[in-house]
Design a protein around this motif. Structure first.
Motif, PDB file in Angstrom:
ATOM      1  N   VAL A 121       0.852  -1.192   0.000  1.00 42.31           N
ATOM      2  CA  VAL A 121       0.000   0.000   0.000  1.00 42.31           C
ATOM      3  C   VAL A 121       0.888   1.242   0.000  1.00 42.31           C
ATOM      4  O   VAL A 121       1.796   1.367   0.822  1.00 42.31           O
ATOM      5  N   LEU A 122       0.642   2.118  -0.956  1.00 42.06           N
ATOM      6  CA  LEU A 122       1.457   3.325  -1.130  1.00 42.06           C
ATOM      7  C   LEU A 122       0.536   4.537  -1.119  1.00 42.06           C
ATOM      8  O   LEU A 122      -0.402   4.600  -1.908  1.00 42.06           O
ATOM      9  N   LYS A 123       0.791   5.472  -0.223  1.00 37.47           N
ATOM     10  CA  LYS A 123      -0.091   6.642  -0.108  1.00 37.47           C
ATOM     11  C   LYS A 123       0.685   7.943  -0.114  1.00 37.47           C
ATOM     12  O   LYS A 123       1.672   8.080   0.620  1.00 37.47           O
ATOM     13  N   GLN A 124       0.212   8.890  -0.879  1.00 35.04           N
ATOM     14  CA  GLN A 124       0.769  10.240  -0.844  1.00 35.04           C
ATOM     15  C   GLN A 124       0.048  11.015   0.258  1.00 35.04           C
ATOM     16  O   GLN A 124      -1.175  11.052   0.284  1.00 35.04           O
ATOM     17  N   MET A 125       0.811  11.635   1.148  1.00 38.04           N
ATOM     18  CA  MET A 125       0.236  12.271   2.332  1.00 38.04           C
ATOM     19  C   MET A 125       0.377  13.790   2.317  1.00 38.04           C
ATOM     20  O   MET A 125       0.087  14.452   3.311  1.00 38.04           O
ATOM     21  N   GLY A 126       0.874  14.330   1.217  1.00 34.63           N
ATOM     22  CA  GLY A 126       1.065  15.786   1.159  1.00 34.63           C
ATOM     23  C   GLY A 126       0.442  16.359  -0.093  1.00 34.63           C
ATOM     24  O   GLY A 126      -0.432  15.756  -0.693  1.00 34.63           O
ATOM     25  N   ARG A 127       0.942  17.509  -0.502  1.00 34.52           N
ATOM     26  CA  ARG A 127       0.392  18.124  -1.713  1.00 34.52           C
ATOM     27  C   ARG A 127       1.488  18.705  -2.608  1.00 34.52           C
ATOM     28  O   ARG A 127       1.202  19.401  -3.570  1.00 34.52           O
ATOM     29  N   GLY A 128       2.770  18.389  -2.281  1.00 33.05           N
ATOM     30  CA  GLY A 128       3.868  18.857  -3.123  1.00 33.05           C
ATOM     31  C   GLY A 128       4.101  20.343  -2.977  1.00 33.05           C
ATOM     32  O   GLY A 128       3.387  21.027  -2.235  1.00 33.05           O
TER      33      GLY A 128
END
Ligand code: ATP
Ligand code: MG
Length: 178
Positions: free
Chosen positions: A63-70
């Motif tokens: 499971v891979l999740k992006q937790m920010g917004r760059g």
């Protein structure tokens, strides 16, 4: 040398390319061994990386999740409270995942940036790493790894930049950079 099995703390740091992709390679290796991998990407969010789709092929095992917004603006008053809030939420999820023992490998991608930007306390991260279940492996990536975490880690690799295509004005390439 000891032959006992145990969870390791690994850090991929330094200015050269390959910190996140080395962590993804290790994740692939772990998944292939039937292990369950969670990768939480701090700060990232604006780009769509190929690994987000690749991980889906492994279902619940990777499971891979992006937790920010760059595009994080940092430094004193420049730091947007929304980004700090997102780092705090990412850390809360990371901490729970590490302590749960549900995951064999937890990758905290770009967490070193969140720490070096002053958005996350390295002592808090170190405390959780010390408390984790014995068999859980954790990889932390990003430049400027904090000395407290380097001290605690078992394996630390510093990527050295010999050269990078970007210096010749070559922009990020699909499949290589994202
Ligand atoms: P990668 O995700 O390719 O393994 P990384 O995790 O080592 O890279 P980051 O600091 O997370 O590097 O930066 C991510 C982006 O910046 C990637 O697109 C990467 O190609 C690029 N990058 C990494 N190192 C350099 C460098 N020395 N010069 C220019 N761009 C770089
Ligand atoms: Mg990276």
């Amino acid at each position: 040398m000891t032959d006992s099995r145990r969870g390791l703390i690994l850090i991929n740091t330094g200015p050269g390319k390959g910190k996140t992709t080395a962590a993804l390679g290790t994740a692939l290796r772990a998944v292939g061994n039937g292990m369950r991998v969670l990768m939480l990407q701090f700060l990232k969010g604006s780009w769509h990386y190929g690994e987000l789709d690749a991980a889906k092929a492994f279902g619940d095992n990777f499971v891979l999740k992006q937790m920010g917004r760059g595009f994080v603006k940092v430094g004193g008053a420049e730091t947007d409270p929304e980004d700090v809030r997102m780092v705090e939420a990412a850390w809360a999820e990371a901490r729970e995942a590490i302590l749960s023992g549900e995951w064999d490998l937890v990758v905290l991608d770009e967490i070193n940036y969140a720490i070096s930007y002053g958005m996350l306390d390295p002592a808090v991260v170190a405390e959780t790493l010390r408390q984790r279940p014995e068999m859980v492996h954790v990889i932390l990536t990003g430049r400027n790894a904090h000395p407290t975490l380097v001290e605690l880690a078992d394996t630390v690799t510093e990527m050295r930049e010999v050269k990078h295509a970007y210096q010749k004005g070559i922009l990020a390439q699909r499949g290589i950079e994202y």
